[in-house]
Design a protein around this motif. Structure first.
Motif, PDB file in Angstrom:
ATOM      1  N   LYS A 127      -1.215   4.430   1.784  1.00 53.26           N
ATOM      2  CA  LYS A 127       0.146   3.993   1.420  1.00 53.26           C
ATOM      3  C   LYS A 127       0.120   2.588   0.820  1.00 53.26           C
ATOM      4  O   LYS A 127       0.839   2.296  -0.130  1.00 53.26           O
ATOM      5  CB  LYS A 127       1.057   4.037   2.645  1.00 53.26           C
ATOM      6  CG  LYS A 127       1.429   5.455   3.021  1.00 53.26           C
ATOM      7  CD  LYS A 127       2.432   5.487   4.142  1.00 53.26           C
ATOM      8  CE  LYS A 127       2.843   6.933   4.418  1.00 53.26           C
ATOM      9  NZ  LYS A 127       3.323   7.138   5.789  1.00 53.26           N
ATOM     10  N   LEU A 128      -0.720   1.740   1.372  1.00 50.94           N
ATOM     11  CA  LEU A 128      -0.842   0.382   0.808  1.00 50.94           C
ATOM     12  C   LEU A 128      -1.331   0.470  -0.641  1.00 50.94           C
ATOM     13  O   LEU A 128      -0.761  -0.138  -1.549  1.00 50.94           O
ATOM     14  CB  LEU A 128      -1.820  -0.456   1.649  1.00 50.94           C
ATOM     15  CG  LEU A 128      -2.249  -1.792   1.045  1.00 50.94           C
ATOM     16  CD1 LEU A 128      -1.083  -2.773   0.959  1.00 50.94           C
ATOM     17  CD2 LEU A 128      -3.386  -2.431   1.859  1.00 50.94           C
ATOM     18  N   HIS A 129      -2.391   1.261  -0.832  1.00 50.71           N
ATOM     19  CA  HIS A 129      -2.995   1.347  -2.170  1.00 50.71           C
ATOM     20  C   HIS A 129      -2.052   1.986  -3.182  1.00 50.71           C
ATOM     21  O   HIS A 129      -2.119   1.686  -4.375  1.00 50.71           O
ATOM     22  CB  HIS A 129      -4.315   2.136  -2.106  1.00 50.71           C
ATOM     23  CG  HIS A 129      -5.328   1.473  -1.222  1.00 50.71           C
ATOM     24  ND1 HIS A 129      -6.317   2.148  -0.560  1.00 50.71           N
ATOM     25  CD2 HIS A 129      -5.483   0.166  -0.855  1.00 50.71           C
ATOM     26  CE1 HIS A 129      -7.046   1.306   0.154  1.00 50.71           C
ATOM     27  NE2 HIS A 129      -6.550   0.092  -0.015  1.00 50.71           N
ATOM     28  N   ALA A 130      -1.168   2.848  -2.689  1.00 51.24           N
ATOM     29  CA  ALA A 130      -0.210   3.494  -3.591  1.00 51.24           C
ATOM     30  C   ALA A 130       1.039   2.640  -3.780  1.00 51.24           C
ATOM     31  O   ALA A 130       1.976   3.051  -4.457  1.00 51.24           O
ATOM     32  CB  ALA A 130       0.169   4.861  -3.029  1.00 51.24           C
ATOM     33  N   GLY A 131       1.074   1.467  -3.141  1.00 51.03           N
ATOM     34  CA  GLY A 131       2.238   0.575  -3.269  1.00 51.03           C
ATOM     35  C   GLY A 131       3.440   1.079  -2.488  1.00 51.03           C
ATOM     36  O   GLY A 131       4.573   0.694  -2.754  1.00 51.03           O
TER      37      GLY A 131
END
Ligand code: FAQ
Length: 351
Positions: A127-131
């Motif tokens: 989720k972090l990497h997908a913003g």
């Protein structure tokens, strides 16, 4: 998700059976008994533990906050890591490396705390990497000079401690316990930053100017770390009712300003706010208007370094894939060996 196993603190009778039904399987009467036990535990300042029943919204609020906090710790490694290779002495380099490693450790404790709520580290990182999950606005600003390392320690870690000491009394046990350890380390971080700035302000005129410039750039973003003003804070009221948060964003921001003003004086540095003045009546320092437009822009992804930080994070994750695979293969081998040993021990002990 972790199944709902029991109401808080062993009020198992309300569940009908210990270790019993999942959330969907509960009848409304059981849910209200669970809810009452949860409310009583929170009101009595008891800790909610992973196996206790908790409202879904309490669980998702914790996952949201803890994930954001964990992401901040690991993204927060980047601005300072930028200076490890350029630290001006072996002593400074050793201190900075230890600090950056501590931040990685904080991330791990926090992802661990989030996992107790039924989510996985992979899911949160995705989720972090997908913003799709946030990290603190502060880490979207660049570290332009060596003095920025001092300003981050003094102001950013200082703001983090002000915010996080009350979280040691958070109603959710694993988060509260993680915070105790984190705050001890943050306190060392804050002192190293202060001491670094002190060395610069006692140095040459150029060093003093570099320290002042860093404080000029980091002051306002540090005040934004506490989140939007109370009347715009979507989650504060509910989080405070659940005793996840113990103080509002504005209360903690004020506390931070009150702590920093005398420290800036001792350093011989000026805080970049012409409206800063002691208010005898309130017993606090008044301070100027925060540029909330800038804050909102940074949150939207338009800060000076948002793109670079996420890109670097994704790259680090991809580059670490082989380590995760190797660790998983090693763990699988160890567990296969352990069960083989167990099986042959059992076979030997049978008559
Ligand atoms: N940046 O309704 P509220 C560190 C979001 S760790 C980005 O007031 P809440 C260590 C908020 O998530 C620093 N987003 O929200 C270190 C929400 O959006 P959402 C991190 C922000 O949760 C030092 C929306 O705005 N610390 O520095 C920010 O009740 C040096 C509405 O806000 C923590 O995470 C922001 N500044 O209160 C590492 C501490 N502020 O989720 C390396 C734990 C708000 O609905 C080097 N977190 N938002 O999409 C907290 O205490 C709280 O989550 C607050 C926000 C106080 C940050």
């Amino acid at each position: 998700m972790t199944p709902v196993t029991s109401p808080p603190h062993g009020h198992a009778a309300a569940a009908g059976a210990n270790g019993a039904p999942g959330a969907d399987g509960l009848d409304p009467e059981a849910v209200s008994a669970f809810q009452a036990a949860f409310d009583t535990a929170v009101a009595a300042d008891e800790r909610i533990e992973p196996r206790d029943w908790m409202p879904d919204a309490y669980r998702s609020t914790l996952v949201r906050q803890i994930a954001q906090h964990a992401h901040s710790e690991i993204i927060g490694m980047q601005p300072e890591a930028n200076w490890i290779a350029r630290a001006p002495s072996l002593r400074r380099k050793a201190i900075l490396m230890a600090k950056v490693q501590d931040e990685a450790g904080h991330g791990l404790y926090l992802y661990g705390a989030a996992e107790t709520l039924g989510t996985s580290r992979e899911e949160l990182l995705d989720k972090l990497h997908a913003g799709r999950q946030k990290y603190s606005s502060i880490f979207n600003y660049p570290t332009l000079t060596w003095a920025d390392v001092g300003a981050i320690g003094w102001l950013v870690d200082g703001a983090a401690i002000t915010n996080q000491v009350p979280l040691c009394r958070c109603s959710y046990g694993p988060y509260a316990r993680a915070m105790v350890r984190i705050c001890k380390e943050e306190s060392f971080h804050q002192r190293q930053g202060y001491e670094l700035l002190l060395a610069l302000t006692r140095g040459t005129e150029a060093q003093r100017a570099m320290a002042q410039d860093a404080v000029d750039r980091w002051w306002w973003p540090s005040l934004m770390m506490f989140g939007p003003p109370d009347d715009e804070s979507a989650h504060s009221a509910q989080s405070m009712a659940w005793k996840i948060k113990r103080h509002s964003n504005d209360e903690l921001r004020q506390r931070f300003v009150d702590i920093c003003v005398p420290q800036a004086e001792a350093l011989g540095l000026t805080l970049p706010d012409p409206d800063l003045r002691w208010n005898e009546e309130r017993g606090h320092w008044d301070f100027g208007a925060i540029d909330w437009r800038e804050f909102r822009e940074v949150l939207k992804g338009n800060g000076p370094c948002n793109e670079q930080r996420l890109e670097q994070r994704r790259r680090a994750h991809e580059n670490g894939a082989w380590v995760r695979e190797a660790a998983a293969a090693h763990a699988a081998k160890q567990s296969a060996r352990a069960s083989q040993d167990g099986a042959s021990r059992t076979a030997r002990s049978e008559p």
